[in-house]
Enzyme design. Structure first.
Site, PDB file in Angstrom:
ATOM      1  N   GLU A  63       7.797   0.913   5.045  1.00 34.96           N
ATOM      2  CA  GLU A  63       7.304  -0.164   5.905  1.00 34.96           C
ATOM      3  C   GLU A  63       7.538  -1.474   5.171  1.00 34.96           C
ATOM      4  O   GLU A  63       7.311  -1.570   3.961  1.00 34.96           O
ATOM      5  CB  GLU A  63       5.802   0.032   6.159  1.00 34.96           C
ATOM      6  CG  GLU A  63       5.192  -1.017   7.077  1.00 34.96           C
ATOM      7  CD  GLU A  63       3.689  -0.798   7.343  1.00 34.96           C
ATOM      8  OE1 GLU A  63       3.054  -0.014   6.600  1.00 34.96           O
ATOM      9  OE2 GLU A  63       3.169  -1.418   8.282  1.00 34.96           O
ATOM     10  N   HIS A 120       0.829  -1.203   0.000  1.00 35.43           N
ATOM     11  CA  HIS A 120       0.000   0.000   0.000  1.00 35.43           C
ATOM     12  C   HIS A 120       0.864   1.253   0.000  1.00 35.43           C
ATOM     13  O   HIS A 120       2.053   1.198   0.301  1.00 35.43           O
ATOM     14  CB  HIS A 120      -0.963   0.029   1.208  1.00 35.43           C
ATOM     15  CG  HIS A 120      -0.298   0.085   2.543  1.00 35.43           C
ATOM     16  ND1 HIS A 120       0.003  -1.044   3.273  1.00 35.43           N
ATOM     17  CD2 HIS A 120       0.135   1.124   3.297  1.00 35.43           C
ATOM     18  CE1 HIS A 120       0.576  -0.688   4.415  1.00 35.43           C
ATOM     19  NE2 HIS A 120       0.673   0.620   4.456  1.00 35.43           N
TER      20      HIS A 120
END
Lengths: 134, 134
Positions: free
Chosen positions: B130, B7
């Site tokens: 991340e 994402h």
């Protein structure tokens, strides 16, 4: 209306160093650097299984990412690009909602050879959004 | 090493307004807002055909995105999340190159219920990265 995430663009000061980070440190597949003088950037594509990361280094004094790098000395995420099936229909729908399209409002041919438009960050959560004809 | 782009996270001040922009203006499929008090954020997922956009609104005084929104009043792209097959192997490989992992260095359970780590932006082109166990 919006379809696939075509790419995430990351502005960098040194595209050779950024390529090494993505290739050697993160282990991704990375293209050769290509100078795109008509866009004022040198580009490298990081190929991920589902989309790509576009690394952008300024090319020339008038580069559209010079200002961004003045404000973000280490580089940073510059924009996201969503695909649309019909860029003129998408533009007209957006204009009808009051959203602002940057520049003349006419699509230009982008770094991938397809028509693109950029939308005003103030209208899209502080995010520069590129639309690209799919 | 890195796989899919899981994402792109966009920090926003008002997640209801941001949801409307993505649903009504950009015509995307948008989830309900979910409060995640253990992560200090409320999340909405924008589902694109190949990945997702994660809208993040601060939840509580200690929210990890409060500082970002102080610096970016309109919101902005906060981080990218890449999937890895083995998060401990990925971490160890990164540490061996001298890259910095944020926090204790031990994976935590992220907003999708999977182990995640964050990498230092200074080591990754000014971009907060991340890593999520695939």
């Amino acid at each position: 209306m919006i379809g696939r995430l075509n790419h995430v663009a990351i502005a960098v000061r040194d595209i050779a160093a950024a390529s090494r980070i993505y290739r050697d440190t993160l282990g991704a597949r990375v293209s050769e650097a290509v100078a795109q003088p008509e866009h004022g950037v040198t580009t490298v594509f990081v190929e991920l299984p589902n989309t790509k990361i576009e690394l952008l280094e300024p090319l020339g004094d008038g580069s559209p990412i010079n200002k961004f790098l003045e404000r973000n000395a280490d580089g940073g995420i510059h924009h996201v690009c969503y695909e649309v099936d019909d860029i003129l229909a998408a533009r007209d729908r957006l204009l009808a909602t009051g959203a602002r399209v940057l520049g003349s409002g006419e699509p230009k041919i982008g770094a991938h050879g397809k028509p693109v438009l950029f939308l005003h960050p103030k209208d899209f959560c502080g995010t520069l959004v590129e639309l690209e004809q799919a």
